[in-house]
Design a protein around this motif. Structure first.
Motif, PDB file in Angstrom:
ATOM      1  N   TYR A 104       0.822  -1.204   0.000  1.00  0.00           N
ATOM      2  CA  TYR A 104       0.000   0.000   0.000  1.00  0.00           C
ATOM      3  C   TYR A 104       0.860   1.260   0.000  1.00  0.00           C
ATOM      4  CZ  TYR A 104      -3.416  -3.289   1.970  1.00  0.00           C
ATOM      5  OH  TYR A 104      -4.240  -4.356   2.194  1.00  0.00           O
ATOM      6  N   ARG A 105       0.290   2.321  -0.525  1.00  0.00           N
ATOM      7  CA  ARG A 105       0.821   3.663  -0.279  1.00  0.00           C
ATOM      8  C   ARG A 105      -0.052   4.196   0.842  1.00  0.00           C
ATOM      9  NH1 ARG A 105       4.228   5.890  -3.017  1.00  0.00           N
ATOM     10  NH2 ARG A 105       3.650   5.029  -5.020  1.00  0.00           N
ATOM     11  N   ILE A 106       0.595   4.569   1.950  1.00  0.00           N
ATOM     12  CA  ILE A 106      -0.134   4.982   3.149  1.00  0.00           C
ATOM     13  C   ILE A 106      -0.136   6.492   3.304  1.00  0.00           C
ATOM     14  CG2 ILE A 106       0.212   2.826   4.405  1.00  0.00           C
ATOM     15  CD1 ILE A 106       2.605   4.234   5.837  1.00  0.00           C
ATOM     16  N   ASN A 107      -1.060   6.994   4.104  1.00  0.00           N
ATOM     17  CA  ASN A 107      -1.108   8.434   4.354  1.00  0.00           C
ATOM     18  C   ASN A 107      -0.139   8.819   5.470  1.00  0.00           C
ATOM     19  OD1 ASN A 107      -2.427   7.834   6.818  1.00  0.00           O
ATOM     20  ND2 ASN A 107      -4.451   8.141   5.922  1.00  0.00           N
ATOM     21  N   ASP A 108       0.070  10.107   5.635  1.00  0.00           N
ATOM     22  CA  ASP A 108       1.017  10.607   6.632  1.00  0.00           C
ATOM     23  C   ASP A 108       0.588  10.275   8.057  1.00  0.00           C
ATOM     24  OD1 ASP A 108       2.803  11.616   4.771  1.00  0.00           O
ATOM     25  OD2 ASP A 108       1.808  13.569   4.685  1.00  0.00           O
ATOM     26  N   GLN A 109      -0.712  10.203   8.299  1.00  0.00           N
ATOM     27  CA  GLN A 109      -1.218   9.873   9.635  1.00  0.00           C
ATOM     28  C   GLN A 109      -0.741   8.472  10.052  1.00  0.00           C
ATOM     29  OE1 GLN A 109      -5.466   9.509   9.772  1.00  0.00           O
ATOM     30  NE2 GLN A 109      -5.530   9.273  11.988  1.00  0.00           N
ATOM     31  N   PHE A 110      -0.855   7.498   9.167  1.00  0.00           N
ATOM     32  CA  PHE A 110      -0.416   6.137   9.480  1.00  0.00           C
ATOM     33  C   PHE A 110       1.101   6.060   9.559  1.00  0.00           C
ATOM     34  CE2 PHE A 110       0.181   1.530   8.526  1.00  0.00           C
ATOM     35  CZ  PHE A 110      -0.488   1.050   9.634  1.00  0.00           C
ATOM     36  N   GLU A 116       5.843   6.348  15.724  1.00  0.00           N
ATOM     37  CA  GLU A 116       5.606   6.340  17.168  1.00  0.00           C
ATOM     38  C   GLU A 116       5.688   4.925  17.735  1.00  0.00           C
ATOM     39  OE1 GLU A 116       1.903   8.224  18.242  1.00  0.00           O
ATOM     40  OE2 GLU A 116       2.380   9.972  16.988  1.00  0.00           O
ATOM     41  N   GLU A 117       5.074   3.989  17.045  1.00  0.00           N
ATOM     42  CA  GLU A 117       5.066   2.587  17.483  1.00  0.00           C
ATOM     43  C   GLU A 117       6.486   2.030  17.524  1.00  0.00           C
ATOM     44  OE1 GLU A 117       2.762  -0.516  18.906  1.00  0.00           O
ATOM     45  OE2 GLU A 117       2.003   1.423  18.263  1.00  0.00           O
TER      46      GLU A 117
END
Length: 166
Positions: A104-110, A116-117
């Motif tokens: 996937y190409r993910i958004n900046d939020q993820f 963070e994780e």
């Protein structure tokens, strides 16, 4: 390490032993950098389970998910080794030693959630949601003993020359 790429990083494992099996959890992250593009992928290994350590046939299986991601280009790949069979559904959804996944190409939020994780934990247990996906790029499937297929193209097949031009 390999021709055209460099693998590095650190990981430790914790094993729990029972009468006839060993379960291994991996902590930490490994990195894979391709020499020609300097593209870096972060790799997180799934849980490994070896049964038959005392009696029976010895079997090594991956369970849960393998994660690969490139934060620079917002790329995320989740490869699932569990067949999700249950008491009510005894028919496995995957062939023995099989895996399925998607890129996937993910958004900046993820991407920020991933960062963070990784800072807080040396172990990932994520589940991507529809709201995190900008675009599904391809499917991944195969058998970890025989082949890896990405987008319908075989990139590795047991017994053939190693590697495929990416």
């Amino acid at each position: 390490m390999g021709k055209g790429y460099k693998a590095y990083g650190s990981r430790e494992f914790v094993a729990s032993i029972s009468a006839n099996s060993v379960k291994t959890k991996y902590y930490g992250y490994n990195y894979l950098t391709f020499n020609n593009t300097k593209t870096k992928f972060i790799v997180h290994y799934p849980l490994a389970l070896m049964s038959g350590t005392a009696i029976g046939r010895r079997v090594l299986e991956f369970t849960k998910k393998f994660y690969f991601f490139n934060l620079e280009h917002n790329l995320y790949c989740e490869v699932d080794f569990d067949d999700h069979s249950s008491i009510f559904n005894k028919k496995p959804k995957l062939p023995k030693n099989g895996f399925v996944g998607s890129i996937y190409r993910i958004n900046d939020q993820f991407k920020e959630k991933l960062k963070e994780e990784m800072e807080k934990n040396k172990e990932l247990d994520l589940s991507i949601k529809e709201k995190h996906i900008e675009e599904k790029l391809d499917d991944v499937h195969g058998n970890w003993l025989f082949e890896i297929v990405i987008g319908g193209k075989t990139y590795w097949e047991y017994g053939k020359d190693w590697g495929h031009a990416l």
